[in-house]
Design an enzyme around this catalytic site. Structure first.
Site: not given
Ligand code: NAD
Length: 282
Positions: A50, A94, A117
């Site tokens: 990412k 994460q 997200d």
């Protein structure tokens, strides 16, 4: 007839070309912050991907790494600081988190406008109610991949296998927004194989290697394999390769939905930057 392979790499490149063009016209540089706790090898690899991609596109990107035993309260405090930092556009913590940390507390702490997200309850609500917001990357990637290859979802019979908050449920909402007729199947679904065979578009996100064989697939169906299962040295999808004999199109694993997930994180980072500044993403 062998199924057409729907390449996530190809579709992701199209997303990147579009994002680069949009970035050039901006008077600012979107800034992504990724927080990782511990050294889970898959998380280390995903976060690296990412960060690398964000930099390659010309975004600012910074990764913060904390030890496995980092206290929940300290993580929440750090998120509040990033929420308050006007330079930061996107915050991603994460997953999975270490066991002592409650994911819902963390996800609810992130400013919904920086929630790249798309897991904050406000964004989940907006996804289902049809509003503008930040939505989860993997389901967004599935829809974008299908659109890239010209699949019209309107009125289509779509079946999703898997009802997680990360993939199955948000994908159901997105496919509804595309006017598909959606069935959300899961581990308690009776006669799952028959349900799957109804699908014109079948998406499998169960995390069970090669769960879906060719007898599960309606001839001519479009099959999207979200599964990533590490079996020994290999990465296997949830769909058996024999499905290519009956499906009209199929996503490979690896190289299908995976690259699209990263692409949609980049899309969400730009969207977050624009939403926060202008209240709209275009
Ligand atoms: P999860 O374990 O949270 O959820 C799995 C879902 O599948 C559950 O709803 C469960 O009811 C259902 N399920 C499990 N076994 C089943 C069975 N035998 N029959 C029917 N339904 C069954 O998993 P997740 O986070 O949604 O991930 C699913 C898969 O997708 C995993 O392989 C994961 O690695 C992969 N994944 C890939 C990406 C990507 O970027 N390509 C992103 C997220 C997840």
């Amino acid at each position: 007839m062998a199924a057409r392979l729907l390449s996530g790499h190809e579709a992701a490149e199209a997303v990147y070309a579009e994002l680069k063009a949009r970035l050039q016209g901006l008077p600012f540089t979107p800034f992504l912050r990724v927080l990782r706790l511990g050294e889970d090898p898959a998380s280390v690899a995903y976060v690296r991907l990412k960060d690398k991609r964000a930099r390659a596109l010309g975004y600012r990107s910074q990764v913060e790494v904390y030890p496995e035993d980092f206290p929940e309260e300290a993580l929440l405090r750090r998120i509040q600081e990033l929420n308050a930092d006007s330079e930061v556009d996107g915050i991603l913590v994460q997953l999975p988190l270490p066991r002592h940390i409650r994911p819902e507390r963390v996800l609810e702490a992130i400013d919904p406008l920086k929630d790249v997200d798309g897991f904050h309850p406000l964004n989940v609500g907006r996804l289902w109610s049809g509003g503008e917001g930040l939505f989860p990357c993997t389901p967004l990637g599935v829809v974008r991949l299908l659109k890239h290859y010209g699949v019209d979802l309107k009125g289509k019979e779509a079946v999703i296998i898997g009802r997680s908050n990360i993939v199955g449920k948000p994908l159901a909402a997105l496919l509804l927004r595309e006017d598909a007729t959606v069935t959300l199947a899961h581990s308690k679904t009776e006669a799952l194989q028959e349900v799957a065979r109804r699908a014109e578009v079948l998406v499998v996100a169960a995390g069970r290697p090669h769960l879906v064989g060719k007898d599960w697939v309606r001839p001519g169906a479009i099959v999207v394999d979200v599964g990533i299962n590490r079996v020994g040295e290999k990465l296997l999808g949830d769909v058996h390769p024999e499905v290519a004999e009956v499906a009209s199109a199929l996503t490979p694993v690896p190289g299908g939905v995976g690259p699209m997930t990263v692409a949609m994180l980049m899309h969400n980072t730009l969207k977050a930057a624009l939403l926060r500044r202008h209240g709209a993403s275009s």
